[in-house]
Scaffold this motif. Structure first.
Motif, PDB file in Angstrom:
ATOM      1  N   UNK A  47       0.857  -1.183   0.000  1.00 29.42           N
ATOM      2  CA  UNK A  47       0.000   0.000   0.000  1.00 29.42           C
ATOM      3  C   UNK A  47       0.890   1.228   0.000  1.00 29.42           C
ATOM      4  N   UNK A  48       0.694   2.120  -0.979  1.00 26.23           N
ATOM      5  CA  UNK A  48       1.605   3.245  -1.163  1.00 26.23           C
ATOM      6  C   UNK A  48       0.901   4.583  -0.985  1.00 26.23           C
ATOM      7  N   UNK A  49       1.510   5.438  -0.178  1.00 19.78           N
ATOM      8  CA  UNK A  49       1.058   6.821  -0.026  1.00 19.78           C
ATOM      9  C   UNK A  49       2.032   7.705  -0.789  1.00 19.78           C
ATOM     10  N   UNK A  50       1.601   8.191  -1.946  1.00 18.64           N
ATOM     11  CA  UNK A  50       2.457   9.011  -2.792  1.00 18.64           C
ATOM     12  C   UNK A  50       2.322  10.486  -2.497  1.00 18.64           C
ATOM     13  N   UNK A  51       3.048  11.330  -3.217  1.00 19.00           N
ATOM     14  CA  UNK A  51       3.022  12.777  -2.969  1.00 19.00           C
ATOM     15  C   UNK A  51       1.633  13.389  -3.094  1.00 19.00           C
ATOM     16  N   UNK A  52       0.860  12.979  -4.123  1.00 24.72           N
ATOM     17  CA  UNK A  52      -0.479  13.531  -4.289  1.00 24.72           C
ATOM     18  C   UNK A  52      -1.379  13.164  -3.134  1.00 24.72           C
TER      19      UNK A  52
END
Length: 278
Positions: A47-52
């Protein structure tokens, strides 16, 4: 099984010849759907939390969402900070319980990228957390152009940083919708010849399902980042939901109605990276 580090899911993938999906999350509903899809396939998920996502919602909230999902999951779940650009950002994620951080120093001169990535790797490993780095530059569809990964630089980067995974630029681009990306197999082979570090493809939505499956089975690519195609599935499901009932107004009802479509699409992504699974 609950929280896992990136190394814990990628090393078996490298040894056994498959890959893991790194899914770009934008909220509770899609993150929950991705875990449900991984459970249905019996495979790990990142599960990835990106910049956006981080600009939209604070990192501590992402940490709470990821913790809740991972701790209830029946498969390994990696809690991953995607495209961190500062040591402080990575430090905060580690303190919040993320099990993996990606430092993106791809726009820096090589020596600076190595030095900063190495510092974050050391900080992460001291906390029992994995670290992904990037060498070369993965560009953006209709945006900044890519700079292909130089195999000699990749060898130096992997050796001097001790990253757990290395994102490479070999024809892949971010935000591509048409699945027409062409992978430079020669460059990939040269990179594989000089390092055993698990490799990562950012912009995985630009690759066909067939190409991703082939690379997962026959290369050192152990993780594909997938965002665009899953967001497109969400958008289509949302339009269908709203179009089917013009009187809908409750946010929970509307968003919950999209989850089945997201689960179905995510299952194709996740399962397609290990087509030989029992």
């Amino acid at each position: 099984m609950t929280r896992a580090t990136l190394a814990q899911v990628l090393q078996p993938a490298l040894a056994e010849g498959y890959a893991v999906a790194g899914v770009v999350c934008q909220g509770w509903e899609d993150a929950r759907a991705y875990v449900a899809a991984a459970e249905a396939e019996g495979l790990p998920i990142v599960l990835q939390a990106g910049p956006g996502a981080r600009a939209h919602m604070p990192l501590p909230v992402w940490a709470a969402i990821f913790h809740a999902l991972a701790d209830a999951a029946a498969v390994p779940v990696v809690l991953h900070l995607d495209h961190g650009t500062t040591i402080e950002e990575c430090r905060q994620a580690i303190a919040l319980g993320f099990t993996s951080v990606m430092f993106d120093g791809s726009r820096l001169p090589l020596a600076d990228n190595i030095a900063r990535t190495r510092a974050i790797v050391e900080m992460a490993h001291a906390a029992g957390v994995s670290c992904e780095g990037e060498i070369g530059f993965v560009g953006y569809h209709d945006g900044a152009a890519s700079a292909g990964t130089d195999p000699e630089e990749a060898a130096r980067f992997a050796s001097e940083t001790a990253v757990d995974a290395m994102a490479v630029s070999i024809g892949n681009v971010h935000l591509q919708r048409d699945r027409k990306a062409r992978i430079d197999r020669g460059r990939l082979a040269e990179i594989e010849a000089v390092t055993d570090t698990p490799l990562v493809i950012h912009g995985g939505s630009g690759l066909s399902h067939t190409l991703r499956a082939d690379l997962a089975a026959h290369s050192h690519i152990c993780k594909f980042n997938i965002g665009t195609e899953l967001r497109m599935a969400f958008g289509a499901a949302l339009r269908k939901t709203l179009g089917s009932d013009p009187d809908l107004f409750d946010r929970i009802d509307i968003l919950s109605a999209t989850e089945a479509a997201i689960v179905n699409e995510a299952r194709q992504v996740i399962g397609g990276l290990r087509p030989d699974r029992p």
